[in-house]
Scaffold this motif. Structure first.
Motif, PDB file in Angstrom:
ATOM      1  N   ARG A   1       1.402   6.981  10.592  1.00 39.08           N
ATOM      2  CA  ARG A   1       2.282   7.602   9.592  1.00 39.08           C
ATOM      3  C   ARG A   1       2.442   9.093   9.875  1.00 39.08           C
ATOM      4  O   ARG A   1       3.558   9.629   9.831  1.00 39.08           O
ATOM      5  CB  ARG A   1       1.719   7.383   8.187  1.00 39.08           C
TER       6      ARG A   1
ATOM      7  N   GLN B   1      -1.110  -1.288   7.006  1.00 40.37           N
ATOM      8  CA  GLN B   1      -1.302  -1.071   5.573  1.00 40.37           C
ATOM      9  C   GLN B   1      -1.332  -2.371   4.785  1.00 40.37           C
ATOM     10  O   GLN B   1      -1.993  -2.457   3.748  1.00 40.37           O
ATOM     11  CB  GLN B   1      -0.188  -0.166   5.037  1.00 40.37           C
TER      12      GLN B   1
ATOM     13  N   VAL C   1       0.102   3.364   0.972  1.00 44.96           N
ATOM     14  CA  VAL C   1      -0.511   2.036   1.090  1.00 44.96           C
ATOM     15  C   VAL C   1      -0.226   1.211  -0.166  1.00 44.96           C
ATOM     16  O   VAL C   1       0.158   0.037  -0.088  1.00 44.96           O
ATOM     17  CB  VAL C   1      -2.035   2.155   1.313  1.00 44.96           C
TER      18      VAL C   1
ATOM     19  N   THR D   1      -1.187   9.326   1.970  1.00 45.12           N
ATOM     20  CA  THR D   1      -1.277   7.982   2.548  1.00 45.12           C
ATOM     21  C   THR D   1      -1.763   6.932   1.547  1.00 45.12           C
ATOM     22  O   THR D   1      -1.242   5.805   1.541  1.00 45.12           O
ATOM     23  CB  THR D   1      -2.179   7.990   3.799  1.00 45.12           C
TER      24      THR D   1
ATOM     25  N   LYS E   1      -5.297   3.329   5.471  1.00 43.56           N
ATOM     26  CA  LYS E   1      -4.793   2.521   6.579  1.00 43.56           C
ATOM     27  C   LYS E   1      -3.444   3.069   7.044  1.00 43.56           C
ATOM     28  O   LYS E   1      -2.576   3.378   6.235  1.00 43.56           O
ATOM     29  CB  LYS E   1      -4.612   1.063   6.138  1.00 43.56           C
TER      30      LYS E   1
ATOM     31  N   LYS F   1       2.483   1.103  11.292  1.00 44.58           N
ATOM     32  CA  LYS F   1       1.956   1.598  10.017  1.00 44.58           C
ATOM     33  C   LYS F   1       2.029   0.532   8.935  1.00 44.58           C
ATOM     34  O   LYS F   1       1.054   0.279   8.215  1.00 44.58           O
ATOM     35  CB  LYS F   1       2.743   2.833   9.578  1.00 44.58           C
ATOM     36  N   THR F   2       3.181  -0.116   8.822  1.00 48.40           N
ATOM     37  CA  THR F   2       3.376  -1.117   7.773  1.00 48.40           C
ATOM     38  C   THR F   2       2.446  -2.308   7.962  1.00 48.40           C
ATOM     39  O   THR F   2       1.851  -2.805   6.999  1.00 48.40           O
ATOM     40  CB  THR F   2       4.840  -1.595   7.767  1.00 48.40           C
TER      41      THR F   2
ATOM     42  N   THR G   1       3.398   0.117  -0.241  1.00 48.03           N
ATOM     43  CA  THR G   1       3.648  -0.995   0.678  1.00 48.03           C
ATOM     44  C   THR G   1       3.181  -2.315   0.079  1.00 48.03           C
ATOM     45  O   THR G   1       3.899  -3.326   0.130  1.00 48.03           O
ATOM     46  CB  THR G   1       2.927  -0.752   2.020  1.00 48.03           C
TER      47      THR G   1
END
Length: 287
Positions: free
Chosen positions: A240, A7, A198, A194, A235, A3-4, A201
């Motif tokens: 997630r 993103q 994003v 989400t 993203k 996920k990270t 992050t």
């Protein structure tokens, strides 16, 4: 991890992305960093997730009981706006534990994709904490609040509603419904917020030379939409959701077990109004 990475990825000079999706990101991480690379940042995550969930669940429960008593209604009949308020309170309070854990985890997860010189070493959790300091650990807190407060506003009332609909004639909710409610509410909440995740992050990573500079939440939002399109705000939505939904379902399942079998409710432990402390009763006692 996946996920990270998704993103934070941006198009290169040729307009291409490093990862074509979640599975491709998974394969590349395993190929280049090994299976251990998938678990980079797990230590701060494990350290932070316990107090985070404890704060979130306890504050939500306490807030719901508080408003139910104030309104003189059963907790399962609490108006939705008060359920949302209780969720918002829980989301706000949890950021105390969430933000430091998130920023350390993110920086460790992204460090694995960076090329190092022979004299460099990948950062550890402690080295990141030392370099950031207390103030740095709370960088991006407004963005974390923007994610966690709306998530809790969505998650807790929806979870309570599904549990109520699945309750039996005695008002008890089967454990299968408890798990299902957590999964459904988790997917809805996680996918909805989400875009905020994003942005969070992007604000919390350590910027490399040549990468965009974000001056805040609004500027980050505008740059992402302008340079990458609106879809870029979502993203990592699939990984997630696949993480958050079962995590909350399991947490609530265990919490439900504890509530039913291992102890009294919070209202019994910490009554909101203690009759013996009432000024009127104390005055009558003196008479």
């Amino acid at each position: 991890m996946v996920k990270t990475r998704l993103q934070n990825q941006k198009k290169d000079s040729l307009g291409k992305l490093q990862y074509r999706g979640g599975l491709d990101c998974f394969r590349q991480v395993v190929a280049k960093e090994g299976v251990r690379g998938l678990y980079r940042g797990i230590v701060p995550n494990l350290i932070g997730i316990t107090p985070e969930k404890a704060i979130k669940l306890a504050v939500n429960d306490f807030s719901r009981e508080y408003w139910a008593e104030r309104l003189s209604v059963p907790e399962d009949k609490l108006p939705i706006k008060y359920g949302m308020l209780a969720g918002a309170t829980a989301g706000f309070c949890q950021v105390i534990a969430t933000n430091p854990m998130e920023i350390v985890k993110i920086q460790m997860q992204l460090a694995g994709s960076q090329k190092l010189t022979p004299n460099e070493q990948r950062p550890t959790a402690m080295s990141i904490v030392r370099s950031l300091g207390l103030r740095g650990l709370y960088r991006g807190t407004p963005a974390t609040l923007l994610r966690d407060v709306p998530f809790s506003i969505i998650f807790f009332p929806l979870n309570s509603y599904i549990k109520l609909q699945g309750a039996d004639e005695d008002g008890k909710t089967p454990f299968s419904v408890v798990l299902g409610a957590g999964l459904v509410a988790g997917v809805v909440g996680a996918s909805t917020v989400t875009p905020a995740d994003v942005i969070k992050t992007r604000l919390q990573v350590t910027r490399k030379p040549g990468e965009p500079v974000y001056r805040g939440i609004a500027d980050c939002f505008q740059q992402i939409v302008r340079n990458e399109g609106f879809a870029a705000l979502f993203k990592g939505v699939v990984p997630r959701s696949l993480i958050v939904a079962p995590m909350f379902a399991i947490a609530l399942f265990v919490y439900e077990l504890q509530q039913r079998y291992l102890g009294p409710s919070m209202s019994e432990l910490t009554p909101l109004h203690t009759p013996t402390s009432s000024p009127v009763l104390m005055l009558n006692d003196r008479k």
